[in-house]
Design a protein around this motif. Structure first.
Motif, mmCIF file in Angstrom:
data_model
loop_
_atom_site.group_PDB
_atom_site.id
_atom_site.type_symbol
_atom_site.label_atom_id
_atom_site.label_comp_id
_atom_site.label_asym_id
_atom_site.label_seq_id
_atom_site.Cartn_x
_atom_site.Cartn_y
_atom_site.Cartn_z
ATOM 1 N N UNK A 266 3.233 -2.659 -11.792
ATOM 2 C CA UNK A 266 4.413 -2.811 -12.653
ATOM 3 C C UNK A 266 5.010 -1.458 -13.011
ATOM 4 N N UNK A 267 6.329 -1.474 -13.198
ATOM 5 C CA UNK A 267 7.028 -0.286 -13.678
ATOM 6 C C UNK A 267 8.176 -0.751 -14.551
ATOM 7 N N UNK A 270 8.878 -4.498 -14.898
ATOM 8 C CA UNK A 270 9.103 -5.304 -13.709
ATOM 9 C C UNK A 270 7.953 -5.158 -12.718
ATOM 10 N N UNK A 271 7.788 -6.185 -11.887
ATOM 11 C CA UNK A 271 6.781 -6.090 -10.843
ATOM 12 C C UNK A 271 7.353 -5.296 -9.683
ATOM 13 N N UNK A 272 6.654 -4.245 -9.294
ATOM 14 C CA UNK A 272 7.113 -3.409 -8.192
ATOM 15 C C UNK A 272 6.513 -3.905 -6.879
ATOM 16 N N UNK A 273 5.241 -4.217 -6.918
ATOM 17 C CA UNK A 273 4.588 -4.722 -5.715
ATOM 18 C C UNK A 273 3.441 -5.627 -6.110
ATOM 19 N N UNK A 274 3.249 -6.678 -5.341
ATOM 20 C CA UNK A 274 2.209 -7.658 -5.606
ATOM 21 C C UNK A 274 1.490 -7.909 -4.290
ATOM 22 N N UNK A 284 3.222 0.606 0.919
ATOM 23 C CA UNK A 284 3.862 0.590 -0.398
ATOM 24 C C UNK A 284 5.335 0.188 -0.259
ATOM 25 N N UNK A 285 5.801 -0.705 -1.130
ATOM 26 C CA UNK A 285 7.172 -1.202 -0.992
ATOM 27 C C UNK A 285 8.194 -0.286 -1.647
ATOM 28 N N UNK A 286 7.736 0.718 -2.378
ATOM 29 C CA UNK A 286 8.708 1.640 -2.977
ATOM 30 C C UNK A 286 8.074 3.010 -3.134
ATOM 31 N N UNK A 287 8.920 3.996 -3.391
ATOM 32 C CA UNK A 287 8.417 5.354 -3.584
ATOM 33 C C UNK A 287 7.492 5.405 -4.784
ATOM 34 N N UNK A 288 7.798 4.571 -5.818
ATOM 35 C CA UNK A 288 6.938 4.548 -7.003
ATOM 36 C C UNK A 288 5.540 4.045 -6.652
ATOM 37 N N UNK A 289 5.504 2.933 -5.902
ATOM 38 C CA UNK A 289 4.215 2.384 -5.497
ATOM 39 C C UNK A 289 3.463 3.400 -4.651
ATOM 40 N N UNK A 290 4.182 4.089 -3.792
ATOM 41 C CA UNK A 290 3.564 5.080 -2.920
ATOM 42 C C UNK A 290 2.953 6.208 -3.728
ATOM 43 N N UNK A 294 -3.435 6.171 -4.537
ATOM 44 C CA UNK A 294 -3.967 7.266 -3.736
ATOM 45 C C UNK A 294 -4.226 8.490 -4.587
ATOM 46 N N UNK A 295 -5.278 9.226 -4.213
ATOM 47 C CA UNK A 295 -5.609 10.415 -4.979
ATOM 48 C C UNK A 295 -6.008 11.518 -4.023
ATOM 49 N N UNK A 296 -5.266 12.593 -3.887
ATOM 50 C CA UNK A 296 -3.985 12.822 -4.567
ATOM 51 C C UNK A 296 -2.918 11.851 -4.059
ATOM 52 N N UNK A 297 -1.830 11.764 -4.825
ATOM 53 C CA UNK A 297 -0.801 10.795 -4.503
ATOM 54 C C UNK A 297 -0.118 11.128 -3.179
ATOM 55 N N UNK A 298 0.595 10.124 -2.655
ATOM 56 C CA UNK A 298 1.330 10.330 -1.407
ATOM 57 C C UNK A 298 2.362 11.450 -1.600
ATOM 58 N N UNK A 299 2.490 12.311 -0.579
ATOM 59 C CA UNK A 299 3.536 13.347 -0.610
ATOM 60 C C UNK A 299 4.882 12.695 -0.358
ATOM 61 N N UNK A 300 5.864 13.016 -1.171
ATOM 62 C CA UNK A 300 7.219 12.507 -0.938
ATOM 63 C C UNK A 300 8.129 13.697 -0.676
ATOM 64 N N UNK A 301 8.692 13.748 0.522
ATOM 65 C CA UNK A 301 9.476 14.919 0.930
ATOM 66 C C UNK A 301 10.940 14.543 1.092
#
Lengths: 439, 295
Positions: A266-267, A270-274, A284-290, A294-301
């Motif tokens: 949730x974010x 709202x539900x972001x991914x289920x 992951x269905x969105x950049x937020x979910x991505x 994960x640790x460390x989190x996914x890199x977003x470039x």
């Protein structure tokens, strides 16, 4: 069935000791355990004629939320949330603080009234029912133990409220206390217990009611890291054994990934991914979910378009996608990236620093004007500055830059393939001597 | 050797830190107590002659003093009449204003107002309420056709009237303590109980009330001390009359000391009061403390 309740209940610690730490290995054993648990649960409660937890009729274990919202002063804390929970499922409500996960849980429990929408347990509309009538147990983050009552009285508090006769209370207390390993502490006050023991009292109080549904609101957040790991396994094993439906609120992605049959992310209400933990990790269905899993989190470039080619900002040499993806983000898991010597093919990068964590090393590298984290196994000796990065095409995720929405229409190109100067393929690329084989 | 002197040093340091409080306590509590005790062993000195030591004679007089026993009995009734009622009322008011209700700040203030008023002022207000012909109570009773009693003049009603006013004055004060205690009870206890279908009444007796016991004990001791400390409103309302019907221990002490100028006899009564209070407080703390949960 003449089988007595005690016979079917294995001891708490011995049951959990058999569970392997590795998640994947555990998942396969769970299937077997679930079958065993189902059989156990039937005999467990049929013996005494109580039908509260009835594994044959799963109706009181199903939960459904339909467009449930909670509005405070015009602000929606929970915004039109809809989901279904199957009997015996372990559901995680995951999200950062303030995302509405706890409010959702409190609305299911009845401690909070939804502003709009309906909540069902089985076929029953419980939206306006009082908490005590819903057949739900709950474990609070603070444990909510009664400080003036000893452990035994705390555990049977609800049974006394429900006017369960004393002999039965004692019998169920003895049974539950042995399940959670509290037999030696029944006379103590909560103040005389450690955090982990208090947690067990709260759990015991939730399971003694034999409700089909148990809600947990960040139950492990007050424990230290080591104890949290143990309790994760114990709670999961208990849920399997009793066949309970559990909705578990947490902001800790490790708990979500390791315990949940299904994770609802949730974010902002709202539900972001289920989906299953594996789906959340791999798709992951969105950049937020991505960025949350994960640790460390996914890199977003950030990407840009240079001369018709999609490249990482200020690194125009190597295209990373075919076609135009200039208003997109490229998502790369730190564990999917390989570091190669400067002479090899791939994405040119510069090593900034590294962090040795024992089992693996987190390396920060700079590509163009952006920083990535790369996760390498063991201890690494890396070139001082220049190196090349590579990743498989299926490891590249694309998201729209402004909305964060996942884009599946973009085809990724691996840096090695894109780098025309060399024809070294991923299979023949030489890793650093001690880098080992990547997963 | 070195360690020993540094230990001594710490002891001295600790003693010095205690000194200010000890001096205050000694000057205003222990010394007066001792001088009262000594005083009670003498006869009053008449016309500048030194007081005569008489041993326990004052105590013998006290035992035979019918007025003292009447006053003591009055005080017992007064305590029994005020303490349980004001505590129950305080708890009820605290539970009420602790709930979510509109304008609860105002209601809290309203309940607390009697405590803020000086006793003399409050007593004067109640003088008006109790006045036989023009008083508020009798005026209201007149409207429904009842001939009200002479609240403060009738020996059979007067003590009750004084009790009424004390409850009015004290309940708001005790409410503050209960309110503070109620607010320190975590709300999730109520939620946990709600999930088990625990009724309100059951929750109160099984959780709220036991958790309020430390406050109840504190309030009880205070109420008891207040019950034997009454001088000011008797001074305004009844002056102990009619025929000692509303006379209470401390007012009797005051009368003996400053109206009859029999200071040693006043000291004798004071010693008895101190003894009784000490015994009751000790019993309360030792017996109840074992059963009370302190957080």
């Amino acid at each position: 069935m003449t089988c007595h309740r005690h016979v079917t209940v294995t001891h708490w610690s011995s049951a959990t000791a058999t569970i392997l730490p590795d998640i994947l290995a555990r998942r396969s054993t769970l299937v077997i355990r679930r079958v065993q648990a189902g059989v156990g649960a039937v005999s467990l409660f049929a013996a005494n004629g109580r039908t509260m937890l009835d594994t044959l009729n799963n109706d009181n274990k199903r939960i459904r939320l339909e467009d449930v919202s909670k509005v405070w002063d015009g602000l929606a804390a929970v915004d039109q949330v809809t989901f279904d929970v199957s009997p015996g499922e372990f559901i995680i409500l995951l999200g950062p603080s303030g995302c509405g996960k706890s409010t959702t849980l409190r609305m299911i429990s009845g401690l909070e009234q939804p502003s709009t929408g309906r909540i069902f347990i089985g076929e029953r509309d419980v939206t306006r029912e009082s908490p005590g009538d819903r057949g739900i147990s709950m474990v609070f983050q603070s444990y909510a133990l009664f400080p003036h009552l000893n452990v035994a009285d705390n555990i049977v508090f609800g049974l006394r409220s429900r006017k369960v006769p004393k002999p039965e209370r004692q019998e169920r207390l003895a049974q539950v206390a042995s399940q959670v390993g509290l037999e030696a502490y029944l006379d103590r006050k909560p103040a005389q217990l450690s955090g982990g023991q208090r947690q067990r009292v709260a759990l015991a109080r939730a399971i003694i009611a034999e409700n089909a549904i148990c809600l947990m609101d960040e139950p492990l957040s007050n424990l230290d890291a080591r104890l949290r790991g143990d309790m994760r396994r114990e709670i999961k094993a208990l849920q399997q054994r009793l066949g309970m439906t559990v909705i578990y609120v947490t902001h800790d992605q490790v708990e979500a990934m390791s315990m949940g049959d299904r994770v609802i992310l949730m974010e902002s209400g709202r539900i972001v991914q289920d989906g299953t933990p594996a789906e959340l990790y791999s798709r992951p269905t969105s950049a937020f979910a991505a960025s949350f899993i994960g640790s460390p989190a996914m890199n977003l470039l950030e990407l840009e378009s240079v001369a018709g080619r999609t490249v990482i900002s200020e690194e125009p040499a190597v295209p990373i996608a075919s076609g135009d993806a200039s208003h997109c983000l490229l998502g790369l898991r730190p564990e999917d990236i390989v570091i190669q010597p400067a002479g090899a093919a791939g994405m040119p990068a510069r090593v900034i620093d590294k962090e040795y964590l024992g089992a693996d090393t987190i390396v920060r590298v700079r590509v163009g004007n952006q920083t990535l984290r790369v996760r390498l196994p063991g201890q690494q000796s890396l070139p001082n500055e220049h190196c090349r990065l590579d990743w498989p095409a299926e490891a590249a995720h694309f998201f729209t830059a402004d909305s964060g929405e996942r884009r599946d229409d973009i085809t990724a190109v691996t840096p090695v393939m894109a780098n025309s100067r060399s024809s070294i393929s991923r299979a023949t690329a030489q890793p650093f001597p001690d880098q080992g084989v990547k997963r | 050797m070195q360690a020993l002197t540094s230990h001594r040093h710490m002891q001295l340091y600790g003693a010095l830190l205690l000194l200010p409080a000890a001096v205050l306590l000694a000057t205003f509590a222990y010394l007066p107590t001792i001088s009262t005790l000594i005083n009670s062993l003498f006869l009053p000195g008449i016309r500048g002659e030194p007081p005569v030591f008489v041993g326990l004679e004052n105590y013998q007089v006290l035992i035979q003093d019918a007025t003292f026993w009447k006053v003591a009995r009055n005080n017992l009734f007064y305590a029994l009449g005020t303490i349980p009622t004001s505590i129950a009322l305080a708890l009820a008011m605290a539970l009420f204003v602790n709930a979510r209700l509109p304008g609860r700040g105002f209601v809290r203030m309203a309940y607390f107002t009697p405590t803020v008023l000086p006793m003399i002022a409050a007593a004067n207000i109640w003088m008006f309420f109790y006045a036989p012909q023009i008083g508020l109570f009798n005026h209201l009773l007149d409207v429904v056709g009842i001939n009200g009693p002479n609240w403060l003049g009738d020996p059979s009603v007067a003590l009750f009237s004084v009790i009424m006013m004390t409850i009015w004055k004290e309940a708001g004060f005790f409410m503050i303590f209960y309110l503070a205690a109620l607010q320190s009870i975590p709300p999730d206890l109520k939620e946990a109980a709600d999930l088990e279908g625990t009724g309100r009444w059951s929750f109160f007796w099984r959780v709220t009330f036991p958790l309020l016991m430390p406050t109840t004990l504190f309030v009880m001791i205070n109420a008891l001390i207040n019950a034997v400390r009454v001088v000011d409103h008797l001074f305004i309302l009844t002056k102990g009359g009619p025929n000692n019907a509303t006379n209470l221990l401390l007012y009797y002490v005051y009368e003996n000391a400053f109206s009859f100028f029999d200071r040693p006899y006043a000291a004798t009564i004071t010693v008895i009061i101190l003894l009784v209070l000490a015994i009751v407080a000790t019993v309360k703390f030792t017996v109840l403390d074992r059963r009370i949960h302190y957080q």
